[in-house]
Motif scaffolding. Structure first.
Motif, PDB file in Angstrom:
ATOM      1  N   ALA A  81       0.896  -1.032   0.012  1.00  0.00           N
ATOM      2  CA  ALA A  81       0.196  -0.227  -0.125  1.00  0.00           C
ATOM      3  C   ALA A  81       0.978   1.246  -0.047  1.00  0.00           C
ATOM      4  O   ALA A  81       0.572   2.208  -0.665  1.00  0.00           O
ATOM      5  CB  ALA A  81      -0.999   0.214   1.140  1.00  0.00           C
ATOM      6  N   GLU A  82       2.070   0.964   0.653  1.00  0.00           N
ATOM      7  CA  GLU A  82       2.923   2.344   0.631  1.00  0.00           C
ATOM      8  C   GLU A  82       3.757   2.580  -0.566  1.00  0.00           C
ATOM      9  O   GLU A  82       4.160   3.740  -1.193  1.00  0.00           O
ATOM     10  CB  GLU A  82       4.013   2.106   1.637  1.00  0.00           C
ATOM     11  CG  GLU A  82       3.530   2.085   3.022  1.00  0.00           C
ATOM     12  CD  GLU A  82       4.610   1.820   3.957  1.00  0.00           C
ATOM     13  OE1 GLU A  82       5.601   2.533   4.146  1.00  0.00           O
ATOM     14  OE2 GLU A  82       4.648   0.570   4.685  1.00  0.00           O
ATOM     15  N   ASP A  83       3.884   1.398  -1.505  1.00  0.00           N
ATOM     16  CA  ASP A  83       4.719   1.531  -2.544  1.00  0.00           C
ATOM     17  C   ASP A  83       3.891   1.756  -3.945  1.00  0.00           C
ATOM     18  O   ASP A  83       4.360   2.424  -4.706  1.00  0.00           O
ATOM     19  CB  ASP A  83       5.149   0.061  -2.953  1.00  0.00           C
ATOM     20  CG  ASP A  83       6.170  -0.478  -1.859  1.00  0.00           C
ATOM     21  OD1 ASP A  83       7.102   0.395  -1.546  1.00  0.00           O
ATOM     22  OD2 ASP A  83       6.411  -1.573  -1.527  1.00  0.00           O
ATOM     23  N   LEU A  84       2.573   1.356  -3.739  1.00  0.00           N
ATOM     24  CA  LEU A  84       1.771   1.764  -5.300  1.00  0.00           C
ATOM     25  C   LEU A  84       0.915   2.659  -5.116  1.00  0.00           C
ATOM     26  O   LEU A  84       0.306   2.742  -3.922  1.00  0.00           O
ATOM     27  CB  LEU A  84       1.191   0.120  -5.541  1.00  0.00           C
ATOM     28  CG  LEU A  84       2.094  -1.130  -5.562  1.00  0.00           C
ATOM     29  CD1 LEU A  84       1.468  -2.378  -5.717  1.00  0.00           C
ATOM     30  CD2 LEU A  84       3.145  -0.836  -6.661  1.00  0.00           C
ATOM     31  N   GLU A  85       0.442   3.059  -6.176  1.00  0.00           N
ATOM     32  CA  GLU A  85      -0.732   3.913  -6.433  1.00  0.00           C
ATOM     33  C   GLU A  85      -1.388   3.419  -7.403  1.00  0.00           C
ATOM     34  O   GLU A  85      -1.714   3.937  -8.698  1.00  0.00           O
ATOM     35  CB  GLU A  85      -0.089   5.072  -6.623  1.00  0.00           C
ATOM     36  CG  GLU A  85       0.713   6.009  -5.505  1.00  0.00           C
ATOM     37  CD  GLU A  85       1.142   7.359  -6.161  1.00  0.00           C
ATOM     38  OE1 GLU A  85       0.741   8.033  -7.108  1.00  0.00           O
ATOM     39  OE2 GLU A  85       2.274   7.753  -5.597  1.00  0.00           O
TER      40      GLU A  85
END
Lengths: 161, 294, 797
Positions: free
Chosen positions: B251-255
């Motif tokens: 969740a922190e890595d992807l948009e």
């Protein structure tokens, strides 16, 4: 209006000199300039495979190649492959298996199949289906086409044995 | 559905091509294999004044291996990469990824340079470049420059290329002996653009994973390295708890974006599924997989 | 088997020596198509031909305030720019209603919108130029001033009082409503041990014929004749309609249909842009060609389905189904399509739900509403996939409610094979169906019990596979009850003319058409058999109103059953005429002669007496040697239309075996089986391939195909990259079996087979997906079954 560009190429073993607008794609050039209407247009955005032709020995989408890009190239269409007899056995297998209905996808389908059969001597049904996954047929449901390809594979392997 | 009128020019050298680019500016588009460009032309989504066809610059068509580096010319076609023993041996990830690209007739014509410069966020190869830590070789009016893949892909159809620059090749470090890779994508039909995909490269020692690079594609506007997730599994014995930790970190890595095929929530979910499948694949022996590519 | 009066030996007509009936004979027209030497309309050019491109509305609903074509007209190569108002001077509007669909209403539709565009993609102006590319260039320069109007897009709110009425003259957005109440539905539900219900949702999809719609109209002002080369399924219908709306006599119009790159019902309708093309030819006095590009095809080829159907079923503990009830809602776009109307699909749903089963209590309501989206109309298996999915979905729900195996509940409720003739609560008449024989054969083919064991074992390992069954009935061989009684000038009869030529070969002209089904082949098979000549000596001509008998064409699975019977009767008539001539020449009794393999023989001994070539030579070139008063008639015409039954119903059953990845929602089709009963099988290979192609046309919408519109009425995936058609890699192998119950209404006994595959495929898949997911207590009654839909139901994110 943009001036036409002169191109020279070999189409089905014939020398062709022509002047084409840069925006004309290869399939339109074959159909409209040379009357080779066996190359069909299904979508003109590179998805359906109806315009599949051979360019310098490899299959390509005729709608995704500009005619000017084919300058100096060797192009083979369904008319040429039929007259040379190269795919006569494949066509016979399609006929015997009723592997075409309306026939509109068939020229592209046959050319795509022939490339697979030149690369692999004994493809599985799954491999055949994958190789043809860029050629849309609305009529047959594909099963008969896969059968016809398998029959051709068997015949060619038998002939070579 | 016919393309708008355009002029056409066919330079025979990189220098000629870049000076044409400088001359024509925004009105020009570069065409190589044309497999992404020509559909856009036919649909009149693009109407350039002039096409600069780099397809006849013979010096851009090569695949070579030397000094621990695989070098690929921008005009190497997908099918050239697919048939290349060097690629299969030294960057098997790329060899595998190519099999997912479109269909044979497209792969016979499309070039790697065109693919990368087009920077479609759903495309497989930009993500592979990120996973493989490749470098893009760019030629422009002031000579050549090199840009890391992670700096090259900026957004949807957007790269670090200036309007007067040309992508002429790429360099990929030969993957280490014993390194492992994973590639998979979820697409509705064979050869379709992916809804979510993952290209990964790692070294595995004693059941733990090192220097893992997880490059996601079709999730968000550009290929993305999932560094947080990779950090969660680094040097850990791979098990359900570690994987779950890494999945949460995605969740922190992807948009992830929304489109007709999948919502952002579904894309994040699929990214997690890919991560789990990737990790369980990486800890397996990969001899068979490599052999199949050769 | 029927029709034994034909031969004294007791052999049926179909068992004649060297019969081609029942044989998998290759189609004669394939070689041409495989060599790229077919001729599709898109391949044709004529001298002075102009190419037309239509400027199309970018809005779902907009008033046209003005059109400025000054710049476009000034471009080199542009022949004309024509507006709707200008074209209305040449071509009259039409209204797509039929009187037997009581209350059906629609508004006048013009070939080009005159003052208002009612869907995104409707033509608002025509640009004619010397090439398609130039016409497209010029179309970009036509400036249309629009006033955007509020669009009606959601069928669920189309009838709400606050929703605008698309055609104010009509009063509301309700095009058609039908109600049916048979038996004692309330009591049947009250007495049932379980009553279950669900809402079934069917996405809009379309035909995606690989050759798009194409028409080349040639008004010859010197002859006063319009020749229209058109990819159409119904040339005579089009001839009538061109004449009517262009103010011509029918004799002034010729419709020629050469090779057609797929039809499936897409090419049996009157499209505004095709009418406009013919009108433009008349206006401009030169040939005009229109070939829809793929984007236009998605925006303007008829769409189909788009139904929301509530369904309810009552069941006893012993599996007896007590009642069905449905409430169907469908949105058809802004106009009812001409001339077949857009109410037929909903009407079919009402007719067909519950059709395979014995339950006599049935209540239904169907409402058909207008909306500002592309028009919908009859596409392959009209209404069948909806009726079948609702019925079979409900039957599976009922089975689940009482804990019964899906095969068993069908066994207990399908109409018994010896119960015919009988009827359905919706008023359908069944001559002879074979549901039980078909089901038994299917279960054996798929090894149902073993598959259930395999499924259970895999489930233990976290692999979720499902089996789905779907029984169905299929409407074929439509009589005048379909369209003619409602006032449409659509022929339900077909005609065939056969002629013995001077070399002993046979020329056959038929009013049915060929779009790949094999019409040409089966006609040749039937005629060759009926006369007694080798099939390769029969040449079939079709698709030309100047050169064929009058008839309906090829649609609604009618070519073999109706056109085939006409061919059979014509062939028999010619054989009798041949025998009369031969008997005269041989001075023999015609009753002692027969024709076998192109030779007149003595019946019984088959001793050869005279070849047809020699007989024809004498007849045509030396009639002086024949006795005075004898005139040979070596040409015969016969027509046929079913009279006893309005439709020849067929039946069948399908099964799907698939796997659902519960983490990704992806469905993998593993195998598909079909058993169907189309009566006498003229060519088993052609029937099997109709079934297989039809199945895949049902699998597409089940998993992939969907015309997606946004709230403003914009089609958002109208291209082949975003609209997903089924491709080879994802489609399963399909095994086909048959039961044969010939119709006694014809000597051939053939019924149709074109819709069967499409009718049940989606239902089988939906039931299989729900079967696979049964451990998770989810029920999905919507197609397409996308990964997103499945994951949502599984609450995976």
């Amino acid at each position: 209006m943009i001036a036409p560009v002169s191109i020279t190429l070999m189409v089905n073993d014939e020398h062709v000199n022509a002047h084409v607008s840069p925006r004309t794609h290869l399939a339109d050039f074959l159909r409209d300039h040379l009357g080779l209407t066996g190359t069909h247009l299904g979508c003109e955005h590179g998805v359906c495979g109806a315009c599949t032709v051979r360019l310098d020995g490899d299959i390509v989408r005729g709608c995704l190649v500009l005619a000017v890009q084919a300058d100096g190239a060797v192009v083979e269409t369904i008319e040429g492959l039929s007259d040379s007899g190269e795919i006569a056995d494949l066509q016979e297998a399609f006929r015997n298996r009723n592997a075409l209905q309306c026939g509109y996808c068939t020229p592209g389908m046959l050319i795509a199949v022939q490339e697979l059969l030149r690369q692999q001597s004994n493809p599985s049904r799954e491999t055949i289906r994958e190789h043809l996954s860029g050629n849309y047929c609305r009529c047959t449901g594909y099963h008969a086409i896969v059968d016809a390809v398998e029959a051709t594979v068997r015949a060619r392997n038998g002939a070579n044995a | 559905m016919k393309a708008s009128d355009f002029n056409y020019v066919c330079p025979s050298s990189v220098e000629e091509a870049t000076s044409l680019l400088a001359l024509h500016g925004d009105g020009a588009k570069v065409i190589a294999g044309g497999q992404s460009l020509v559909p856009a032309l036919n649909l009149r989504l693009l109407a350039p004044e002039i096409l600069i066809d780099i397809g006849r610059i013979g010096t851009l068509r090569y695949i070579s291996v030397a000094d621990g580096m695989v070098r690929i010319g921008a005009l190497a076609r997908h099918v050239d990469l697919l048939n290349s023993q060097e690629i299969a041996e030294h960057v098997p990830l790329l060899a595998e990824a190519i099999t997912y690209v479109a269909h044979p007739a497209i792969r016979n014509r499309g070039t790697i340079g065109g693919n990368l410069a087009h920077a479609d966020p759903a495309s497989e190869l930009p993500a592979c470049m990120m996973a493989l830590d490749a470098v893009m070789v760019i030629s422009g009016p002031s000579g050549e420059r090199r840009v890391a893949a992670s700096e090259f892909f900026l957004g949807i159809y957007e790269t670090a290329l200036a309007p007067d620059e040309l992508l002429i090749g790429l360099e990929i470090p030969v993957t280490a002996a014993g390194s492992r890779f994973y590639f998979h994508e979820f697409s509705r039909r064979n050869g379709d653009f992916a809804i979510a995909g993952l290209a990964a490269q790692a070294n595995v020692r004693d059941g733990t994973v090192e220097s893992l690079r997880l490059a996601y594609f079709a999730i968000g506007g550009r290929p993305t390295l999932a560094a947080h997730a990779a950090a969660k599994v680094a040097r850990q014995p791979i098990g359900p708890a570690v994987i779950a930790d890494a999945q949460s970190a995605l969740a922190e890595d992807l948009e992830p974006h929304d489109d007709q095929q999948a919502s952002s929530a579904m894309r994040l979910h699929l990214a997690k599924v890919l991560l789990e499948r990737c990790m369980s694949d990486l800890v397996q022996d990969q001899e068979m997989k490599r052999k199949a590519l050769q | 088997m029927s029709g034994s009066a034909d031969t004294p030996s007791g052999l049926s007509a179909l068992d004649r020596p060297n019969s081609y009936i029942g044989r998998a004979v290759p189609r004669p027209n394939l070689t041409r198509l495989m060599q790229g030497r077919g001729q599709y309309v898109s391949d044709m050019t004529l001298p002075r031909m102009g190419h037309v491109v239509y400027v199309r509305s970018p809005y779902a609903h907009a008033r046209i305030l003005g059109i400025d074509s000054t710049d476009a007209k000034a471009m080199p190569g542009v022949i004309a720019v024509v507006t709707g108002a200008e074209l209305a001077q040449v071509c009259t509007p039409w209204v797509g209603v039929l009187s037997h669909l009581k209350g059906l209403k629609s508004a006048p539709q013009y070939p080009i919108a005159v003052d208002r565009a009612c869907w995104q993609g409707e033509a608002v102006a025509a640009v004619i130029a010397t090439s398609r590319a130039i016409a497209e260039d010029a179309a970009e320069q036509v400036i249309v001033d629009y006033e955007e109007l509020e669009p009606v897009t959601d069928m669920r709110t189309a009838l709400d009082p606050e929703t605008p009425v698309i055609h104010p003259d009509l009063g509301d957005n309700l095009a058609f409503e039908r109600k049916l109440d048979a038996g004692e539905v309330d009591r049947a539900f009250a007495e049932a041990d379980a009553v279950v219900d669900a809402e079934f949702v069917f996405g809009r999809h379309t035909g995606v014929t690989l050759e798009s719609r194409s028409v080349l109209a040639d008004w010859n002002a010197g002859e006063g004749r319009l020749t229209v080369y058109q990819g159409t399924q119904a040339p005579h219908m089009m001839q009538n309609i061109f004449a009517k709306h262009l103010s011509l006599e029918e004799a002034q119009v010729r419709v020629v249909c050469k090779d057609v790159g797929g039809s499936f019902g897409i090419k049996v309708h009157v499209y505004a842009d095709e009418m406009a093309t013919a009108a433009l030819s008349k206006l401009l006095r030169r040939p005009v060609k229109f070939v829809a590009d793929r984007i236009e095809s998605f925006a303007t080829d008829i769409h189909a389905r788009d139904h929301r159907c509530y369904g309810k079923i009552g069941v006893m503990k012993d599996g007896t189904i007590t009642a069905f009830e449905i409430d169907d809602l469908t949105g058809i776009g802004p106009y009812s399509m001409y001339p077949r109307t857009s109410a037929i699909e909903a009407n079919q749903v009402v007719n067909l739900v519950g059709g395979p089963y014995t339950a006599q209590n049935y209540r239904a309501r169907a409402r058909v509403v207008f909306q500002n989206k592309n028009v919908t109309c009859q596409y392959r298996a009209v209404g069948h996939p909806i009726a079948c999915s609702v019925t079979e979905g409900l039957v599976d729900l009922a089975a689940r409610a009482i804990g019964m195996d899906p095969a068993e509940i069908r066994r207990r409720n399908l109409i018994q094979d010896d119960a015919y003739p009988c009827g359905s609560p919706s008023g359908l008449k069944f001559e002879a169906l074979s549901h039980h024989a078909a089901l038994n054969k299917l279960l054996a083919m798929m090894n149902y019990d073993a598959l259930r064991v395999e499924q259970a074992e895999l489930r233990q390992r976290g692999i979720y596979r499902g089996i789905g069954l779907a029984s169905f009935i299929e409407v074929t061989n439509p009589s005048a009850a379909f369209y003619g009684v409602g006032g449409a000038r659509i022929s339900s009869q077909d005609g065939v003319t056969v002629r013995l030529d001077a070399t002993g070969s046979v020329t056959c002209q038929t009013s049915i058409t060929e779009q790949g089904q094999g019409s040409e082949a089966i006609t040749a098979q039937v005629v060759a058999t009926a006369i007694g000549v080798p099939m390769e000596r029969v040449r079939v001509i079709l698709g030309d109103t100047d050169n064929t008998p009058y008839g309906g064409g090829t649609w609604a699975s009618r070519a073999a059953g109706i056109g085939g019977e006409a061919a059979w009767q014509a062939g028999k008539a010619l054989r009798n005429n041949i025998l009369a001539a031969a008997a005269t020449i041989l001075q023999a009794d015609p009753a002692t002669l027969d024709v076998v393999d192109g030779v007149v023989v003595d019946k019984g001994t088959t001793r050869q007496r005279i070849g047809l070539d020699e007989m024809a030579r004498i007849t045509y070139f030396r009639p002086d040697t024949l006795p005075p008063g004898f005139q040979a008639e070596l040409m015969a015409t016969r027509h046929f239309v079913p009279r006893q039954y309005p439709f020849a119903f067929t039946n069948g059953v399908q099964a799907s075996w698939l796997e659902v990845d519960i983490e990704t929602g992806f469905v993998t089709l593993l195998k598909h089986w079909v058993v169907e009963d189309c009566g006498t099988i003229i060519n088993p290979q052609l029937v099997d391939e109709q079934i297989r192609g039809g199945v895949v046309q049902g699998l597409g919408p089940a998993l992939y195909e969907h015309c997606r519109y946004d709230e403003s009425g914009q089609l958002t995936n109208g291209n082949m990259a975003d609209y997903l058609v089924p491709m080879a890699a994802e489609m399963p192998d399909i095994e086909v079996g048959h039961v044969v119950s010939p119709t006694l209404e014809t000597e051939l006994g053939a019924k149709g087979a074109g819709e069967a595959g499409t009718a049940g495929a989606a239902a089988a898949v939906a039931n299989a997906v729900n079967d696979a997911l049964s451990p998770f207590d989810v029920l999905i009654t919507e197609i397409p079954l996308t990964p997103e839909l499945i994951l949502k139901e599984l609450k995976r994110f």
